[in-house]
Design an enzyme around this catalytic site. Structure first.
Site, PDB file in Angstrom:
ATOM      1  N   THR A  86       0.874  -1.186   0.000  1.00 39.13           N
ATOM      2  CA  THR A  86       0.000   0.000   0.000  1.00 39.13           C
ATOM      3  C   THR A  86       0.906   1.229   0.000  1.00 39.13           C
ATOM      4  O   THR A  86       1.086   1.887   1.033  1.00 39.13           O
ATOM      5  CB  THR A  86      -0.925   0.003   1.235  1.00 39.13           C
ATOM      6  OG1 THR A  86      -0.140  -0.242   2.410  1.00 39.13           O
ATOM      7  CG2 THR A  86      -2.013  -1.021   1.136  1.00 39.13           C
ATOM      8  N   THR A 121      -1.471  -2.475   5.532  1.00 37.53           N
ATOM      9  CA  THR A 121      -1.851  -1.291   6.314  1.00 37.53           C
ATOM     10  C   THR A 121      -2.697  -0.373   5.446  1.00 37.53           C
ATOM     11  O   THR A 121      -2.232   0.142   4.428  1.00 37.53           O
ATOM     12  CB  THR A 121      -0.578  -0.574   6.811  1.00 37.53           C
ATOM     13  OG1 THR A 121       0.150  -1.491   7.621  1.00 37.53           O
ATOM     14  CG2 THR A 121      -0.923   0.672   7.613  1.00 37.53           C
ATOM     15  N   GLU A 148      -0.870  -5.954  11.344  1.00 38.61           N
ATOM     16  CA  GLU A 148       0.333  -6.617  11.879  1.00 38.61           C
ATOM     17  C   GLU A 148       1.192  -5.615  12.635  1.00 38.61           C
ATOM     18  O   GLU A 148       1.180  -4.426  12.333  1.00 38.61           O
ATOM     19  CB  GLU A 148       1.116  -7.300  10.754  1.00 38.61           C
ATOM     20  CG  GLU A 148       1.563  -6.406   9.611  1.00 38.61           C
ATOM     21  CD  GLU A 148       2.850  -5.666   9.864  1.00 38.61           C
ATOM     22  OE1 GLU A 148       3.586  -6.068  10.762  1.00 38.61           O
ATOM     23  OE2 GLU A 148       3.096  -4.650   9.170  1.00 38.61           O
ATOM     24  N   GLU A 152      10.692  -5.139  11.390  1.00 40.13           N
ATOM     25  CA  GLU A 152      11.726  -5.722  10.550  1.00 40.13           C
ATOM     26  C   GLU A 152      12.909  -6.084  11.440  1.00 40.13           C
ATOM     27  O   GLU A 152      13.258  -5.335  12.349  1.00 40.13           O
ATOM     28  CB  GLU A 152      12.182  -4.735   9.477  1.00 40.13           C
ATOM     29  CG  GLU A 152      11.215  -4.655   8.326  1.00 40.13           C
ATOM     30  CD  GLU A 152      11.754  -3.815   7.182  1.00 40.13           C
ATOM     31  OE1 GLU A 152      12.935  -3.941   6.836  1.00 40.13           O
ATOM     32  OE2 GLU A 152      10.953  -3.031   6.652  1.00 40.13           O
ATOM     33  N   LYS A 204      -3.858   0.482  13.956  1.00 41.91           N
ATOM     34  CA  LYS A 204      -2.531   0.292  13.339  1.00 41.91           C
ATOM     35  C   LYS A 204      -1.835   1.641  13.133  1.00 41.91           C
ATOM     36  O   LYS A 204      -0.672   1.831  13.517  1.00 41.91           O
ATOM     37  CB  LYS A 204      -2.704  -0.437  12.008  1.00 41.91           C
ATOM     38  CG  LYS A 204      -1.502  -0.434  11.109  1.00 41.91           C
ATOM     39  CD  LYS A 204      -0.402  -1.325  11.637  1.00 41.91           C
ATOM     40  CE  LYS A 204       0.863  -1.128  10.808  1.00 41.91           C
ATOM     41  NZ  LYS A 204       1.782  -2.198  10.896  1.00 41.91           N
ATOM     42  N   GLY A 253      18.138   9.203  18.056  1.00 42.36           N
ATOM     43  CA  GLY A 253      18.904   8.776  16.882  1.00 42.36           C
ATOM     44  C   GLY A 253      18.836   9.820  15.797  1.00 42.36           C
ATOM     45  O   GLY A 253      18.450  10.972  16.041  1.00 42.36           O
ATOM     46  N   GLY A 257      13.128   6.004  10.357  1.00 40.24           N
ATOM     47  CA  GLY A 257      12.968   5.727   8.928  1.00 40.24           C
ATOM     48  C   GLY A 257      12.233   4.420   8.748  1.00 40.24           C
ATOM     49  O   GLY A 257      11.479   3.990   9.623  1.00 40.24           O
ATOM     50  N   CYS A 260       7.590   1.975   7.280  1.00 46.11           N
ATOM     51  CA  CYS A 260       6.317   2.081   8.004  1.00 46.11           C
ATOM     52  C   CYS A 260       6.087   3.435   8.672  1.00 46.11           C
ATOM     53  O   CYS A 260       5.105   4.111   8.353  1.00 46.11           O
ATOM     54  CB  CYS A 260       6.231   0.972   9.046  1.00 46.11           C
ATOM     55  SG  CYS A 260       6.498  -0.642   8.321  1.00 46.11           S
TER      56      CYS A 260
HETATM   57  C1  UGA Z   1       7.465  -0.587  12.918  1.00 49.60           C
HETATM   58  C2  UGA Z   1       6.701  -0.954  14.202  1.00 49.60           C
HETATM   59  O1  UGA Z   1       7.616  -0.984  15.297  1.00 49.60           O
HETATM   60  C3  UGA Z   1       6.010  -2.313  14.059  1.00 49.60           C
HETATM   61  O2  UGA Z   1       5.221  -2.569  15.227  1.00 49.60           O
HETATM   62  C4  UGA Z   1       5.083  -2.262  12.840  1.00 49.60           C
HETATM   63  O3  UGA Z   1       4.468  -3.510  12.613  1.00 49.60           O
HETATM   64  C5  UGA Z   1       5.917  -1.916  11.616  1.00 49.60           C
HETATM   65  O4  UGA Z   1       6.545  -0.638  11.817  1.00 49.60           O
HETATM   66  C6  UGA Z   1       4.971  -1.875  10.450  1.00 49.60           C
HETATM   67  O5  UGA Z   1       4.098  -1.001  10.410  1.00 49.60           O
HETATM   68  O6  UGA Z   1       5.009  -2.799   9.606  1.00 49.60           O
HETATM   69  P1  UGA Z   1       9.835  -1.215  11.864  1.00 49.60           P
HETATM   70  O7  UGA Z   1       9.552  -0.143  10.850  1.00 49.60           O
HETATM   71  O8  UGA Z   1      10.308  -2.528  11.397  1.00 49.60           O
HETATM   72  O9  UGA Z   1       8.514  -1.521  12.739  1.00 49.60           O
HETATM   73  O10 UGA Z   1      10.966  -0.646  12.811  1.00 49.60           O
HETATM   74  P2  UGA Z   1      11.079  -0.059  14.299  1.00 49.60           P
HETATM   75  O11 UGA Z   1      11.893  -0.980  15.101  1.00 49.60           O
HETATM   76  O12 UGA Z   1       9.775   0.332  14.827  1.00 49.60           O
HETATM   77  O13 UGA Z   1      11.964   1.253  14.008  1.00 49.60           O
HETATM   78  C7  UGA Z   1      11.485   2.300  13.175  1.00 49.60           C
HETATM   79  C8  UGA Z   1      12.477   3.429  13.132  1.00 49.60           C
HETATM   80  O14 UGA Z   1      12.543   4.093  14.386  1.00 49.60           O
HETATM   81  C9  UGA Z   1      13.910   3.021  12.829  1.00 49.60           C
HETATM   82  O15 UGA Z   1      14.514   3.970  11.984  1.00 49.60           O
HETATM   83  C10 UGA Z   1      14.582   2.999  14.188  1.00 49.60           C
HETATM   84  O16 UGA Z   1      15.969   3.173  14.125  1.00 49.60           O
HETATM   85  C11 UGA Z   1      13.889   4.166  14.845  1.00 49.60           C
HETATM   86  N1  UGA Z   1      13.897   4.108  16.322  1.00 49.60           N
HETATM   87  C12 UGA Z   1      13.252   3.114  16.971  1.00 49.60           C
HETATM   88  C13 UGA Z   1      14.549   5.102  17.038  1.00 49.60           C
HETATM   89  O17 UGA Z   1      15.154   6.030  16.457  1.00 49.60           O
HETATM   90  N2  UGA Z   1      14.518   5.063  18.401  1.00 49.60           N
HETATM   91  C14 UGA Z   1      13.853   4.077  19.077  1.00 49.60           C
HETATM   92  O18 UGA Z   1      13.855   4.124  20.338  1.00 49.60           O
HETATM   93  C15 UGA Z   1      13.214   3.086  18.351  1.00 49.60           C
END
Ligand code: UGA
Length: 452
Positions: A86, A121, A148, A152, A204, A253, A257, A260
């Site tokens: 999507t 989504t 979901e 990743e 979501k 950070g 990015g 999602c």
């Molecule tokens: C995110 C959500 O965490 C999942 O629950 C959701 O299912 C998914 O999107 C989705 O919609 O499919 P994801 O994008 O894989 O998962 O990654 P995250 O671990 O959430 O991190 C997202 C971004 O935030 C990354 O760039 C990460 O480095 C950053 N981040 C995360 C921070 O800068 N600080 C943090 O404390 C946590």
């Protein structure tokens, strides 16, 4: 249960393999015949911890199969999961054309009793729109929303250990079928929350936007820490101990990015605007996250003596550790700004060099972090794949300069300083080594007074 998954991207493939490993019969369908062939050979096209083993094991057990034949894939299925992409349109709205196409394509073959479940989504109201679209094909299948929450890099583990499972269903039949599917989770105490399709769809977006807000918030507090000699790690730990707030997603950070958070935040803003319910907080967040990436590029530029003749090593380019995904990664904003100023960039990422070389062809990609830092005036940790095990003395001896930007606060500051490098983290004071790189006791000078 007999399950079909339409779309074998990251969500579809992970969901399919995990459900198959629970004993369900799963057929994953995709119109990309080449991808199906690869998957049949056990060649998983994405890097996701544990996924390739799961795909191989469930295929061998006869529980998971792959087909490009939609009719064959869905005919017997009790549940048809829609897991197609999507993407975002230019105006920030969600492009539902792949979902609509999938619905039009399954309609001629779907059994009357099958439940259609949206995992992609999609904005609030999509499940109801899908229900109406099926009716145009004289199909009256129950439609559910089952968003979901897989991250990743830990998607398989997240699938088996969810905080909750959301079942959005406007009809009893859909709710019952999904309750059966997730019965074993409920039995071990995982909350399986049943609500309307609209609520599930909103949940979501609200979840992703809220987590992104936490990150955006702590990033701004980190900026404040830098101005008042504070330390964001300590502030964040103290704040996160309040159970009402929670400690996760409070790591500062270079800006969030991935495929999602940025996309879903923009979609929520676009939906709010369209419906006259402006999502002002999230709108500001999207802006401040983009600005942050640019500001960090300028911070690097400011610290370099002569940017146009400098070399900068970038360590980690994925949007986060543990993936090979560079979608909306901070690297994609920061590196072009540095390149524009004539800086030579050498980059290392354990998983991303192949993707990176296509996206940023002017960057010199290196397979080894030490090769990336050789002769660099500055090194920048942008993603944190295990760089804390780097031999920092070796890094320092290879580098021409002594600037180490740690945009994930990932490295042990004392070790960075002991190696003779300046440690510039996020939301904490810049720390200077007690002696310059390679200095002997005789030529020590008070570098704390040096302007930079
Ligand atoms: C995110 C959500 O965490 C999942 O629950 C959701 O299912 C998914 O999107 C989705 O919609 O499919 P994801 O994008 O894989 O998962 O990654 P995250 O671990 O959430 O991190 C997202 C971004 O935030 C990354 O760039 C990460 O480095 C950053 N981040 C995360 C921070 O800068 N600080 C943090 O404390 C946590």
């Amino acid at each position: 249960m007999d399950i079909a998954i339409v779309g074998t991207g990251y969500v579809g493939l992970t969901t399919g393999a995990c459900l198959a490993s629970m004993g369900h019969s799963v057929r994953c369908v995709d119109n990309d015949a080449g991808k199906i062939e690869r998957l049949r050979r056990g060649d998983v096209p994405i890097f996701e911890v544990g996924l390739d083993d799961l795909v191989l094991a469930t295929q061998h057990a006869g529980k998971l199969c792959f087909t490009a034949n939609l009719a064959e894939g869905i005919r017997q299925a009790e549940i048809v999961f829609i897991c197609v992409g999507t993407p975002t349109k230019d105006d920030g709205c969600v492009d539902l054309s792949f979902v609509e196409k999938a619905i039009d394509e399954i309609a001629p073959f779907i059994a009357n009793s099958s439940v259609v479940v949206l995992k992609s989504t999609v904005p609030a109201g999509s499940a109801r729109m899908i229900k109406a679209r099926l009716a145009r094909h004289d199909r009256y299948n129950p439609v559910a929303s089952n968003p979901e929450f897989l991250r990743e890099g830990s998607a398989v583990s997240d699938f088996f250990n969810p905080d909750r499972i959301i079942v959005g269903a406007d009809e009893g039949a859909a709710a019952q079928t999904l309750s059966r599917l997730y019965g074993s989770f409920a039995a071990r105490g995982v909350p399986v929350l049943t609500t309307s399709t609209v609520n599930a769809e909103l949940c979501k977006y609200a979840s992703n936007a809220f987590l992104a807000l936490k990150i955006g918030f702590i990033n701004e507090v980190a900026d404040l820490c830098e101005q008042v000699d504070g330390d964001i790690s300590e502030v964040s730990a103290c704040v996160g101990h309040d159970k009402r707030i929670g400690g996760s997603f409070l790591s500062p950070g270079p800006g969030f990015g991935g495929s999602c958070f940025p996309k879903d935040a923009r979609a929520l803003v676009a939906l709010g605007r369209r419906l006259g319910a402006n999502q002002t907080l999230v709108e500001r967040l999207v802006h401040s996250n983009e600005q942050r990436k640019k500001r960090l590029a300028h911070r690097i530029l400011q610290e370099l003596d002569k940017p146009s003749v400098s070399t900068v090593a970038i360590l980690g380019t994925a949007f986060k550790a543990g993936t090979d995904d560079m979608r909306e990664a901070a690297a994609l904003t920061i590196l072009p700004i540095l390149l524009e100023r004539g800086i030579t960039i050498k980059a290392h990422d354990p998983q991303c060099s192949h993707t990176g070389a296509k996206l940023l062809p002017d960057v010199l990609w290196r397979d080894d972090p030490y090769a990336a830092v050789a002769n660099a005036d500055a090194a920048v940790v942008l993603t944190e794949p295990d760089y804390h095990s780097l031999d920092l003395r070796r890094v320092a001896s290879l580098m021409r300069g002594d600037l180490l930007f740690d945009f994930r606060n990932h490295l042990n500051g004392d070790k960075v300083l002991a190696a003779g490098l300046r440690h510039l983290g996020i939301g904490r004071p810049c720390r200077l080594p007690s002696a310059p790189k390679g200095a002997t006791a005789g030529d020590w000078r008070d570098i704390a007074a040096a302007p930079y």
